[in-house]
Structure formats: structure tokens, C-alpha cells
Design a protein around this motif. Sequence first.
Motif, PDB file in Angstrom:
ATOM      1  N   GLY A   2       8.804   6.557   5.839  1.00  0.00           N
ATOM      2  CA  GLY A   2       8.720   5.010   5.368  1.00  0.00           C
ATOM      3  C   GLY A   2       8.588   5.070   3.889  1.00  0.00           C
ATOM      4  O   GLY A   2       8.083   6.423   3.311  1.00  0.00           O
ATOM      5  N   ASN A   3       8.980   3.992   3.442  1.00  0.00           N
ATOM      6  CA  ASN A   3       8.637   3.933   1.801  1.00  0.00           C
ATOM      7  C   ASN A   3       7.274   3.279   1.811  1.00  0.00           C
ATOM      8  O   ASN A   3       7.089   2.105   2.405  1.00  0.00           O
ATOM      9  N   TYR A   4       6.820   3.357   0.467  1.00  0.00           N
ATOM     10  CA  TYR A   4       5.603   2.745   0.105  1.00  0.00           C
ATOM     11  C   TYR A   4       5.662   2.400  -1.236  1.00  0.00           C
ATOM     12  O   TYR A   4       5.894   3.255  -2.038  1.00  0.00           O
ATOM     13  N   LEU A   5       5.279   1.307  -1.510  1.00  0.00           N
ATOM     14  CA  LEU A   5       5.163   0.562  -3.101  1.00  0.00           C
ATOM     15  C   LEU A   5       3.664   0.765  -3.777  1.00  0.00           C
ATOM     16  O   LEU A   5       2.769   0.665  -2.839  1.00  0.00           O
ATOM     17  N   LEU A   6       3.627   1.703  -4.698  1.00  0.00           N
ATOM     18  CA  LEU A   6       2.429   1.883  -5.457  1.00  0.00           C
ATOM     19  C   LEU A   6       2.221   1.028  -6.587  1.00  0.00           C
ATOM     20  O   LEU A   6       3.156   0.953  -7.433  1.00  0.00           O
ATOM     21  N   LEU A   7       1.291  -0.035  -6.500  1.00  0.00           N
ATOM     22  CA  LEU A   7       1.118  -1.022  -7.478  1.00  0.00           C
ATOM     23  C   LEU A   7       0.195  -0.329  -8.427  1.00  0.00           C
ATOM     24  O   LEU A   7      -1.200  -0.284  -7.886  1.00  0.00           O
TER      25      LEU A   7
END
Length: 103
Positions: A2-7
Amino acid sequence: MGNYLLLYHGGTQPSTPEEGAEVMTAWTNWFTTLAGAVVDPGNPTSTTKTISPSGSVDESGSAVNGYSVVSAESFDQAVGLATSCPHRTFGGSIEVVQVDPIM
């Protein structure tokens, strides 16, 4: 997978060109260690405007000052990847957000 957004939140800005070079080297080294997990290395962010459901625009800004997108086998693995991010070294925090594909 899966893809994960790092903020990225907070942190300090380099005050000299030498510190800027050190920061860029740290980020380059980190992305190199992530290798194929990097979907989008991202960029810093700046100006924001938030549009409410009524259409009014708020220009108060956002606590997010950058982002990256990584691919991982699990949410915990994505968090593990984020813990080695150099943003923390420079006083910032990292929010990990799971991207749920709908298409």
C-alpha cells in the motif's frame, strides 16, 4: 503493498548554506536507503488556503510543511520507514497516513 503519505510538521530551517547542504545530504541518503519504497519523494510545502463546505476561504495556513509518499507491506512497516527520516533530526515530526485506493 500500500501507499502511505508522510506529512512533515515543524522542524528548523538551515541557517547557513553549509547547514542546507547537510540537510540535503541527509535527505538524499535517507531516500537512497528506502530504495524502491519511494513512490514520490515529495517536496516542501508553503502557502495554503482551506475552502470550507460553504465556500469560504481560510488563509490561516497549515502545520504541514512537506510530504513524501512511500510504499510498504503494512502500516507498521511504513511507520518504521518514517522513524529513520531526517526530518526528525532537525526537530520535526512526521505524520503517517494510509492511502486507501478506491479506483
